[in-house]
Write an enzyme that holds these catalytic residues in place. Structure first.
Site, PDB file in Angstrom:
ATOM      1  N   GLN A 147     -34.017  -9.902 -24.181  1.00  0.00           N
ATOM      2  CA  GLN A 147     -32.835 -10.783 -24.158  1.00  0.00           C
ATOM      3  C   GLN A 147     -32.974 -11.962 -23.194  1.00  0.00           C
ATOM      4  O   GLN A 147     -32.090 -12.817 -23.141  1.00  0.00           O
ATOM      5  CB  GLN A 147     -31.561  -9.969 -23.823  1.00  0.00           C
ATOM      6  CG  GLN A 147     -31.463  -9.442 -22.407  1.00  0.00           C
ATOM      7  CD  GLN A 147     -32.204  -8.122 -22.177  1.00  0.00           C
ATOM      8  OE1 GLN A 147     -33.009  -7.693 -23.018  1.00  0.00           O
ATOM      9  NE2 GLN A 147     -31.963  -7.492 -21.042  1.00  0.00           N
TER      10      GLN A 147
ATOM     11  N   TYR B 194     -36.945 -17.592 -19.745  1.00  0.00           N
ATOM     12  CA  TYR B 194     -38.263 -17.890 -19.170  1.00  0.00           C
ATOM     13  C   TYR B 194     -38.977 -19.007 -19.936  1.00  0.00           C
ATOM     14  O   TYR B 194     -39.673 -19.820 -19.344  1.00  0.00           O
ATOM     15  CB  TYR B 194     -39.127 -16.620 -19.146  1.00  0.00           C
ATOM     16  CG  TYR B 194     -38.620 -15.572 -18.186  1.00  0.00           C
ATOM     17  CD1 TYR B 194     -38.494 -15.853 -16.823  1.00  0.00           C
ATOM     18  CD2 TYR B 194     -38.252 -14.305 -18.613  1.00  0.00           C
ATOM     19  CE1 TYR B 194     -38.020 -14.896 -15.931  1.00  0.00           C
ATOM     20  CE2 TYR B 194     -37.777 -13.343 -17.721  1.00  0.00           C
ATOM     21  CZ  TYR B 194     -37.663 -13.649 -16.395  1.00  0.00           C
ATOM     22  OH  TYR B 194     -37.196 -12.718 -15.509  1.00  0.00           O
TER      23      TYR B 194
ATOM     24  N   LYS C  28     -32.381 -20.157 -12.642  1.00  0.00           N
ATOM     25  CA  LYS C  28     -33.403 -21.191 -12.790  1.00  0.00           C
ATOM     26  C   LYS C  28     -33.874 -21.665 -11.407  1.00  0.00           C
ATOM     27  O   LYS C  28     -35.078 -21.815 -11.158  1.00  0.00           O
ATOM     28  CB  LYS C  28     -32.784 -22.349 -13.560  1.00  0.00           C
ATOM     29  CG  LYS C  28     -33.706 -23.396 -14.049  1.00  0.00           C
ATOM     30  CD  LYS C  28     -32.871 -24.369 -14.903  1.00  0.00           C
ATOM     31  CE  LYS C  28     -33.703 -25.426 -15.552  1.00  0.00           C
ATOM     32  NZ  LYS C  28     -32.897 -26.257 -16.460  1.00  0.00           N
TER      33      LYS C  28
ATOM     34  N   ASP D 107     -37.729  -9.025 -20.437  1.00  0.00           N
ATOM     35  CA  ASP D 107     -36.912  -8.216 -21.339  1.00  0.00           C
ATOM     36  C   ASP D 107     -36.575  -9.087 -22.551  1.00  0.00           C
ATOM     37  O   ASP D 107     -36.449 -10.316 -22.410  1.00  0.00           O
ATOM     38  CB  ASP D 107     -35.619  -7.762 -20.632  1.00  0.00           C
ATOM     39  CG  ASP D 107     -35.889  -6.695 -19.573  1.00  0.00           C
ATOM     40  OD1 ASP D 107     -36.971  -6.078 -19.633  1.00  0.00           O
ATOM     41  OD2 ASP D 107     -35.028  -6.481 -18.697  1.00  0.00           O
TER      42      ASP D 107
HETATM   43  C1  LIG Z   1     -31.750 -13.655 -16.514  1.00  0.00           C
HETATM   44  C2  LIG Z   1     -30.965 -14.174 -15.307  1.00  0.00           C
HETATM   45  C3  LIG Z   1     -31.827 -14.063 -14.040  1.00  0.00           C
HETATM   46  C4  LIG Z   1     -30.601 -15.656 -15.554  1.00  0.00           C
HETATM   47  O1  LIG Z   1     -29.919 -16.130 -14.421  1.00  0.00           O
HETATM   48  P1  LIG Z   1     -28.743 -17.206 -14.554  1.00  0.00           P
HETATM   49  O2  LIG Z   1     -28.382 -17.643 -13.197  1.00  0.00           O
HETATM   50  O3  LIG Z   1     -27.663 -16.655 -15.408  1.00  0.00           O
HETATM   51  O4  LIG Z   1     -29.482 -18.346 -15.380  1.00  0.00           O
HETATM   52  P2  LIG Z   1     -29.243 -19.921 -15.228  1.00  0.00           P
HETATM   53  O5  LIG Z   1     -27.774 -20.183 -15.161  1.00  0.00           O
HETATM   54  O6  LIG Z   1     -30.071 -20.461 -14.144  1.00  0.00           O
HETATM   55  O7  LIG Z   1     -29.794 -20.437 -16.631  1.00  0.00           O
HETATM   56  C5  LIG Z   1     -30.822 -21.404 -16.707  1.00  0.00           C
HETATM   57  C6  LIG Z   1     -31.020 -21.744 -18.169  1.00  0.00           C
HETATM   58  O8  LIG Z   1     -31.442 -20.573 -18.885  1.00  0.00           O
HETATM   59  C7  LIG Z   1     -30.510 -20.273 -19.916  1.00  0.00           C
HETATM   60  N1  LIG Z   1     -30.338 -18.828 -19.959  1.00  0.00           N
HETATM   61  C8  LIG Z   1     -29.807 -18.033 -19.005  1.00  0.00           C
HETATM   62  N2  LIG Z   1     -29.854 -16.756 -19.388  1.00  0.00           N
HETATM   63  C9  LIG Z   1     -30.425 -16.766 -20.612  1.00  0.00           C
HETATM   64  C10 LIG Z   1     -30.746 -15.739 -21.529  1.00  0.00           C
HETATM   65  N3  LIG Z   1     -30.493 -14.449 -21.279  1.00  0.00           N
HETATM   66  N4  LIG Z   1     -31.341 -16.105 -22.701  1.00  0.00           N
HETATM   67  C11 LIG Z   1     -31.623 -17.395 -22.961  1.00  0.00           C
HETATM   68  N5  LIG Z   1     -31.325 -18.411 -22.120  1.00  0.00           N
HETATM   69  C12 LIG Z   1     -30.736 -18.086 -20.961  1.00  0.00           C
HETATM   70  C13 LIG Z   1     -29.234 -20.980 -19.532  1.00  0.00           C
HETATM   71  O9  LIG Z   1     -28.459 -21.281 -20.658  1.00  0.00           O
HETATM   72  C14 LIG Z   1     -29.759 -22.212 -18.851  1.00  0.00           C
HETATM   73  O10 LIG Z   1     -30.146 -23.167 -19.817  1.00  0.00           O
HETATM   74  P3  LIG Z   1     -30.075 -24.756 -19.512  1.00  0.00           P
HETATM   75  O11 LIG Z   1     -31.024 -25.016 -18.353  1.00  0.00           O
HETATM   76  O12 LIG Z   1     -30.508 -25.378 -20.792  1.00  0.00           O
HETATM   77  O13 LIG Z   1     -28.643 -25.016 -19.162  1.00  0.00           O
HETATM   78  C15 LIG Z   1     -29.635 -13.407 -15.136  1.00  0.00           C
HETATM   79  O14 LIG Z   1     -28.884 -13.511 -16.329  1.00  0.00           O
HETATM   80  C16 LIG Z   1     -29.811 -11.950 -14.774  1.00  0.00           C
HETATM   81  O15 LIG Z   1     -29.924 -11.603 -13.608  1.00  0.00           O
HETATM   82  N6  LIG Z   1     -29.787 -11.084 -15.790  1.00  0.00           N
HETATM   83  C17 LIG Z   1     -29.842  -9.638 -15.566  1.00  0.00           C
HETATM   84  C18 LIG Z   1     -31.198  -9.198 -15.040  1.00  0.00           C
HETATM   85  C19 LIG Z   1     -32.323  -9.562 -15.990  1.00  0.00           C
HETATM   86  O16 LIG Z   1     -32.225  -9.379 -17.200  1.00  0.00           O
HETATM   87  N7  LIG Z   1     -33.422 -10.078 -15.383  1.00  0.00           N
HETATM   88  C20 LIG Z   1     -34.619 -10.432 -16.107  1.00  0.00           C
HETATM   89  C21 LIG Z   1     -35.489  -9.238 -16.267  1.00  0.00           C
HETATM   90  S1  LIG Z   1     -36.994  -9.645 -17.126  1.00  0.00           S
END
Ligand SMILES: CC(C)(COP(=O)(O)OP(=O)(O)OC[C@H]1O[C@@H](n2cnc3c(N)ncnc32)[C@H](O)[C@@H]1OP(=O)(O)O)[C@@H](O)C(=O)NCCC(=O)NCCS
Length: 173
Positions: free
Chosen positions: A148, A153, A123, A146
């Site tokens: 999941q 977003y 975030k 993606d």
């Molecule tokens: C997606 C990604 C960037 C999120 O990063 P992160 O540091 O885990 O996310 P955060 O801890 O900042 O989460 C922020 C908020 O989003 C939510 N969140 C995080 N991942 C989520 C997911 N996959 N689905 C739904 N909500 C999600 C958290 O619960 C949190 O909610 P809150 O603010 O109500 O507490 C990370 O999981 C990642 O790198 N994933 C693999 C690569 C990927 O899929 N990138 C996106 C490609 S489109």
């Protein structure tokens, strides 16, 4: 909160991720502090092997490094996230955006290392990207989510298909 205390050792009340400052050179800001700290950078001099390791860690398919290099060079904005411990720094997050420099920008390659996920850093990374794009007066910010991570977003204010507009793709046969 415990996690942030361990990273932001210089203050009794560690800043929330949103309050972190972007540092162009993380090594300057970290000094000799013994505890790990996290910084953002807009420098493009990213070790491509380190970036590949980060992308490997989340299971992304490998891409030719010469193309990744070109994509970074030609991006409008690159925001990387680093953990700095003493003189050692480690790439723990990455994102970039392409743009027409006037109206539109598209965000790509958003990634946080699994060891650092679910701590608010994704975030924080996205907020840095949006802040930087808004500071350039870019008002139309898009991305391809993606399935999941759609809600990740959505939480940040992104909408699917606003006013029924559909993203469309063309791929070579
Ligand atoms: C997606 C990604 C960037 C999120 O990063 P992160 O540091 O885990 O996310 P955060 O801890 O900042 O989460 C922020 C908020 O989003 C939510 N969140 C995080 N991942 C989520 C997911 N996959 N689905 C739904 N909500 C999600 C958290 O619960 C949190 O909610 P809150 O603010 O109500 O507490 C990370 O999981 C990642 O790198 N994933 C693999 C690569 C990927 O899929 N990138 C996106 C490609 S489109």
């Amino acid at each position: 909160m415990g996690f942030w205390k361990s990273l932001f050792s210089s203050s009794d009340a560690p800043p929330a991720p949103q309050a972190m400052q972007m540092e162009d050179d993380p090594s300057k800001a970290a000094g000799d502090r013994p505890s790990p700290r996290i910084f953002f950078s807009t420098e493009r001099e990213i070790d491509l092997y380190e970036l590949e390791e980060l992308c490997d860690a989340v299971g992304w398919s490998r891409r030719p490094l010469r193309k990744v290099k070109k994509a970074i060079q030609h991006s409008f904005l690159v925001v990387s996230m680093w953990e700095q411990h003493g003189s050692h720094r480690r790439l723990i997050g990455f994102s970039r955006a392409t743009s027409d420099h006037a109206f539109n920008a598209t965000i790509w390659d958003v990634v946080v290392h699994p060891e650092f996920q679910s701590k608010g850093l994704g975030k924080a990374l996205m907020k840095q990207v949006i802040k930087k794009l808004r500071s350039e007066d870019i008002s139309n910010i898009t991305l391809f989510a993606d399935p999941q991570v759609v809600d990740f977003y959505r939480n940040l204010g992104f909408m699917s298909d606003p006013e029924g507009i559909k993203g469309m793709f063309w791929y070579p046969d």
